[in-house]
Scaffold this motif. Structure first.
Motif, PDB file in Angstrom:
ATOM      1  N   GLU A 119      -5.952   1.724  -3.417  1.00 52.63           N
ATOM      2  CA  GLU A 119      -5.031   2.848  -3.302  1.00 52.63           C
ATOM      3  C   GLU A 119      -5.172   3.810  -4.488  1.00 52.63           C
ATOM      4  OE1 GLU A 119      -3.253   3.625  -0.704  1.00 52.63           O
ATOM      5  OE2 GLU A 119      -4.059   1.847   0.298  1.00 52.63           O
ATOM      6  N   ARG A 125       0.830  -1.214   0.000  1.00 54.92           N
ATOM      7  CA  ARG A 125       0.000   0.000   0.000  1.00 54.92           C
ATOM      8  C   ARG A 125       0.857   1.253   0.000  1.00 54.92           C
ATOM      9  NH1 ARG A 125      -5.389  -0.623   0.903  1.00 54.92           N
ATOM     10  NH2 ARG A 125      -6.110  -2.690   1.576  1.00 54.92           N
ATOM     11  N   ALA A 137       0.819   3.829  -3.141  1.00 51.63           N
ATOM     12  CA  ALA A 137       0.335   5.161  -2.786  1.00 51.63           C
ATOM     13  C   ALA A 137       1.307   6.232  -3.278  1.00 51.63           C
ATOM     14  CB  ALA A 137       0.123   5.264  -1.278  1.00 51.63           C
TER      15      ALA A 137
END
Length: 248
Positions: free
Chosen positions: A193, A150, A154
Motif C-alpha cells: 500500500e 489495506r 491506504a
C-alpha cells in the motif's frame, strides 16, 4: 454481543470434546444396555468380552478423537494465554508513549537522536506509530481483516506524515515481524500500500496552522465616498459659520 475468533475456537474445541466423551460413554456402556434389553439376569463375561472385542475398533477411534479434542483445547488455551501476555506488554508500551507525548521535550531524547527536527512532526511520528501498532494487533488476533488493513493504511499513506513514518520505521517493522507468518504478511501488505501511494504521486501539502486568527481584509473605499465626504464637510462648515455670526 460479538465473539472473538479465539473464543469461537475455544467453544468449538470444548464442544468437540464433549461430543467425543459422550460417544465414548455410550460405547463403553452399550454391552450393559444390551444385556438389560435382552432380559438376561446373570452376567456372562465371556460373551461380554466377545461383544467388547467387536466394539474395540470403534472405541479406539472415539478415544483418539477425544484425545485430539483435549489436545486442541490445550493448544487454543495456550494461544489465548500468549495473546493476553502480548496485550499486557503492548498496554505497557502505550503508557510509555503517552508519557512521551505529554512531555516530548523531556522524554524523547531517551530514544536517542532523531532526524525529525520539528516538534509537531515528532508528535505525528509517534501518533502514526500508535496507529500502526493498533493495526498490527488487530490483524494478528483476527479482528482486522486484510481488506480492512489495506483500507486503513491506504488512508494513512495518502498524506505526507504517514508516508514519512513508514519510510523511517519500515526496517524496524521488518526486523520484529519476520519471526511469524502473520507478521511477514502484515509488513508485506503495508509495504504494498505504501508503494502504491508513492506511485500515485506526491501528497498535497496541507497549510501549517499558525495559531493566529486570519487578518481582516483591508476595506477598499468606494468611489463616491470621497466627494460625499467633501460635500458633508463643506456643508458643516457653512452651517457652523452662520451659527457663529448670529450669536455675534
Amino acid at each position: 454481543m460479538t465473539t472473538t475468533p479465539v473464543a469461537r475456537r475455544v467453544t468449538k474445541a470444548l464442544g468437540l470434546t464433549a461430543v467425543a466423551a459422550t460417544v465414548l460413554a455410550v460405547v463403553l456402556l452399550s454391552p450393559l444396555v444390551l444385556e438389560g434389553i435382552s432380559g438376561s439376569r446373570g452376567v456372562d463375561w465371556n460373551r461380554l468380552s466377545q461383544v467388547g472385542a467387536a466394539y474395540g475398533f470403534t472405541s479406539a477411534i472415539v478415544s483418539a478423537l477425544a484425545l485430539a479434542g483435549v489436545a486442541l483445547s490445550l493448544i487454543v488455551q495456550n494461544r489465548q494465554a500468549r495473546a493476553e501476555q502480548i496485550q499486557a506488554i503492548r498496554s505497557y508500551y502505550l503508557e510509555l508513549v503517552r508519557l512521551e507525548l505529554d512531555d516530548q521535550a523531556l522524554f524523547q531524547p531517551v530514544w536517542g537522536a532523531t532526524d525529525i527536527v520539528d516538534p509537531d512532526d515528532q508528535k505525528r511520528h509517534v501518533y502514526a506509530d500508535l496507529m500502526m501498532n493498533y493495526a498490527w494487533m488487530g490483524f494478528e488476533i483476527g479482528t482486522i481483516s486484510e481488506s480492512l488493513l489495506r483500507d486503513m493504511v491506504a488512508g494513512m499513506f495518502s498524506g505526507r506524515a504517514g508516508r514519512e513514518y513508514w519510510s523511517r520505521a519500515h526496517p524496524s517493522w521488518t526486523a520484529r515481524s519476520s519471526a511469524s507468518r502473520v507478521g511477514r504478511r502484515f509488513v508485506s501488505v503495508v509495504g504494498e500500500e505504501h508503494a502504491r501511494a508513492v506511485a500515485i504521486g506526491p501528497p498535497p501539502r496541507a497549510p501549517r496552522p499558525s495559531g493566529r486568527p486570519p487578518a481582516p481584509a483591508p476595506r477598499v473605499p468606494r468611489r463616491w465616498q470621497a466627494p460625499a465626504g467633501a460635500l458633508i464637510g463643506l456643508g458643516s462648515g457653512l452651517a457652523l459659520g452662520s451659527l457663529l455670526r448670529r450669536r455675534r
